[in-house]
Design a protein around this motif. Structure first.
Motif, PDB file in Angstrom:
ATOM      1  N   THR A 191      69.016  20.797  56.793  1.00 51.72           N
ATOM      2  CA  THR A 191      70.477  20.810  57.391  1.00 51.72           C
ATOM      3  C   THR A 191      71.494  19.616  57.030  1.00 51.72           C
ATOM      4  O   THR A 191      72.750  20.143  57.319  1.00 51.72           O
ATOM      5  CB  THR A 191      70.189  20.616  59.135  1.00 51.72           C
ATOM      6  N   GLY A 192      70.876  18.822  56.085  1.00 51.36           N
ATOM      7  CA  GLY A 192      72.161  17.998  55.650  1.00 51.36           C
ATOM      8  C   GLY A 192      72.700  16.894  56.775  1.00 51.36           C
ATOM      9  O   GLY A 192      73.913  16.683  56.637  1.00 51.36           O
ATOM     10  N   ALA A 223      60.478  16.898  69.541  1.00 53.24           N
ATOM     11  CA  ALA A 223      60.276  17.621  68.356  1.00 53.24           C
ATOM     12  C   ALA A 223      61.067  18.926  68.679  1.00 53.24           C
ATOM     13  O   ALA A 223      61.700  19.683  67.778  1.00 53.24           O
ATOM     14  CB  ALA A 223      58.611  18.048  68.044  1.00 53.24           C
ATOM     15  N   LYS A 224      60.974  19.512  69.762  1.00 55.31           N
ATOM     16  CA  LYS A 224      61.365  20.829  70.291  1.00 55.31           C
ATOM     17  C   LYS A 224      62.978  20.895  70.241  1.00 55.31           C
ATOM     18  O   LYS A 224      63.745  21.690  69.677  1.00 55.31           O
ATOM     19  CB  LYS A 224      61.148  21.472  71.777  1.00 55.31           C
ATOM     20  N   LEU A 225      63.604  19.533  70.519  1.00 50.73           N
ATOM     21  CA  LEU A 225      65.211  19.342  70.557  1.00 50.73           C
ATOM     22  C   LEU A 225      65.514  19.273  69.185  1.00 50.73           C
ATOM     23  O   LEU A 225      66.599  19.684  68.584  1.00 50.73           O
ATOM     24  CB  LEU A 225      65.508  18.146  71.361  1.00 50.73           C
ATOM     25  N   VAL A 226      64.820  18.570  68.367  1.00 60.36           N
ATOM     26  CA  VAL A 226      65.287  18.128  66.801  1.00 60.36           C
ATOM     27  C   VAL A 226      65.141  19.667  66.167  1.00 60.36           C
ATOM     28  O   VAL A 226      65.856  19.783  65.273  1.00 60.36           O
ATOM     29  CB  VAL A 226      64.233  17.166  66.071  1.00 60.36           C
ATOM     30  N   SER A 227      64.072  20.447  66.165  1.00 63.17           N
ATOM     31  CA  SER A 227      63.908  21.623  65.753  1.00 63.17           C
ATOM     32  C   SER A 227      65.086  22.758  65.767  1.00 63.17           C
ATOM     33  O   SER A 227      65.482  23.592  64.903  1.00 63.17           O
ATOM     34  CB  SER A 227      62.789  22.408  66.039  1.00 63.17           C
ATOM     35  N   ALA A 228      65.915  22.446  66.924  1.00 57.51           N
ATOM     36  CA  ALA A 228      67.147  23.152  67.069  1.00 57.51           C
ATOM     37  C   ALA A 228      68.414  22.660  66.757  1.00 57.51           C
ATOM     38  O   ALA A 228      69.452  23.181  67.008  1.00 57.51           O
ATOM     39  CB  ALA A 228      67.078  23.723  68.676  1.00 57.51           C
ATOM     40  N   LEU A 229      68.167  21.646  66.136  1.00 59.05           N
ATOM     41  CA  LEU A 229      69.436  20.746  65.719  1.00 59.05           C
ATOM     42  C   LEU A 229      70.294  21.509  64.524  1.00 59.05           C
ATOM     43  O   LEU A 229      69.591  22.109  63.529  1.00 59.05           O
ATOM     44  CB  LEU A 229      69.044  19.331  65.127  1.00 59.05           C
ATOM     45  N   PRO A 230      71.670  21.786  64.717  1.00 60.53           N
ATOM     46  CA  PRO A 230      72.376  22.712  63.771  1.00 60.53           C
ATOM     47  C   PRO A 230      72.570  21.923  62.456  1.00 60.53           C
ATOM     48  O   PRO A 230      72.461  20.874  62.459  1.00 60.53           O
ATOM     49  CB  PRO A 230      73.690  23.032  64.381  1.00 60.53           C
ATOM     50  N   GLU A 231      73.247  22.623  61.386  1.00 54.74           N
ATOM     51  CA  GLU A 231      73.619  22.065  60.309  1.00 54.74           C
ATOM     52  C   GLU A 231      74.508  20.901  60.334  1.00 54.74           C
ATOM     53  O   GLU A 231      75.461  20.643  61.380  1.00 54.74           O
ATOM     54  CB  GLU A 231      74.416  23.261  59.402  1.00 54.74           C
ATOM     55  N   ALA A 232      74.269  19.882  59.542  1.00 55.49           N
ATOM     56  CA  ALA A 232      75.114  18.618  59.395  1.00 55.49           C
ATOM     57  C   ALA A 232      75.526  17.931  60.643  1.00 55.49           C
ATOM     58  O   ALA A 232      76.709  17.793  60.801  1.00 55.49           O
ATOM     59  CB  ALA A 232      76.619  19.256  58.616  1.00 55.49           C
TER      60      ALA A 232
END
Length: 208
Positions: free
Chosen positions: A132-133, A90-99
């Motif tokens: 984030t698309g 979850a921590k890694l996913v929350s920092a995922l950038p746009e697109a």
């Protein structure tokens, strides 16, 4: 009109109306001994990707991608270990950038965790991907010991890819079906994929 993101498999993208709707979650279900990893590797070529490995080490995943005969990108690879895989993911996913692409391989480890915590993880992940698309691809191993959370994964996923491998006397056939496509039409046909060098549609003969 909903933006579509290409998978990188040209004919499959055309059959899916231009690709997968941005913000979608895909459940890629395949046997452990299939060539589904080649499919995952090629998905990294289309856009920036975070590859969360819950099995192989970062080095093993990176070497596999570098050695892949298919076109690939340069994903960020993170190997999750320890007693709190859902929290760490979850921590890694929350920092995922746009697109971006998110690949979780295999998701089985998370599916074996507490049901409510796994369901909450999926909801939070899907909200992030929608905002984030990007695209989330959950690699589901269809082995002998199916995790208790597999039905939840397939239910909550927007798109389900079922990849099956048929071994004949002198050939290996990989067949892809799309039984679920939320926000679009599911395919009413079986697609035979050629996975030996790159992910492509094998048009050498029709499938009955």
């Amino acid at each position: 009109m909903v933006k579509r993101l290409e998978t990188g498999v040209d004919v499959l993208d055309r059959k899916l109306g231009g690709g997968i709707p941005a913000g979608s979650t895909i459940a890629l279900c395949a046997r452990p001994a299939s060539q589904s990893e080649l499919f995952l590797n090629e998905l990294t070529a289309m856009r920036g990707s975070l590859y969360i490995s819950l099995g192989r080490t970062e080095t093993a995943v990176q070497e596999s991608i570098e050695a892949s005969p298919a076109r690939t990108g340069d994903p960020t690879v993170r190997h999750i270990t320890g007693d709190a895989p859902i929290d760490n993911a979850a921590k890694l996913v929350s920092a995922l950038p746009e697109a971006s692409n998110l690949i979780i391989d295999p998701v089985d480890v998370l599916e074996r965790e507490d049901y409510d915590r796994y369901r909450n993880f999926l909801n939070e992940m899907q909200n992030h991907m929608s905002n984030t698309g990007g695209l989330a691809i959950l690699h589901c191993l269809a082995g002998e010991d199916i995790p208790k959370g597999r039905d939840t994964t397939r239910y909550m996923a927007d798109v389900v890819f079922d990849l099956t491998t048929h071994v004949g006397a002198d050939s290996v056939e990989n067949r892809l079906t799309v039984p679920k496509f939320r926000g679009g039409r599911s395919l009413n046909e079986v697609v035979k994929l050629e996975l030996s060098e790159e992910v492509a549609i094998d048009t050498s003969r029709d499938i009955a």
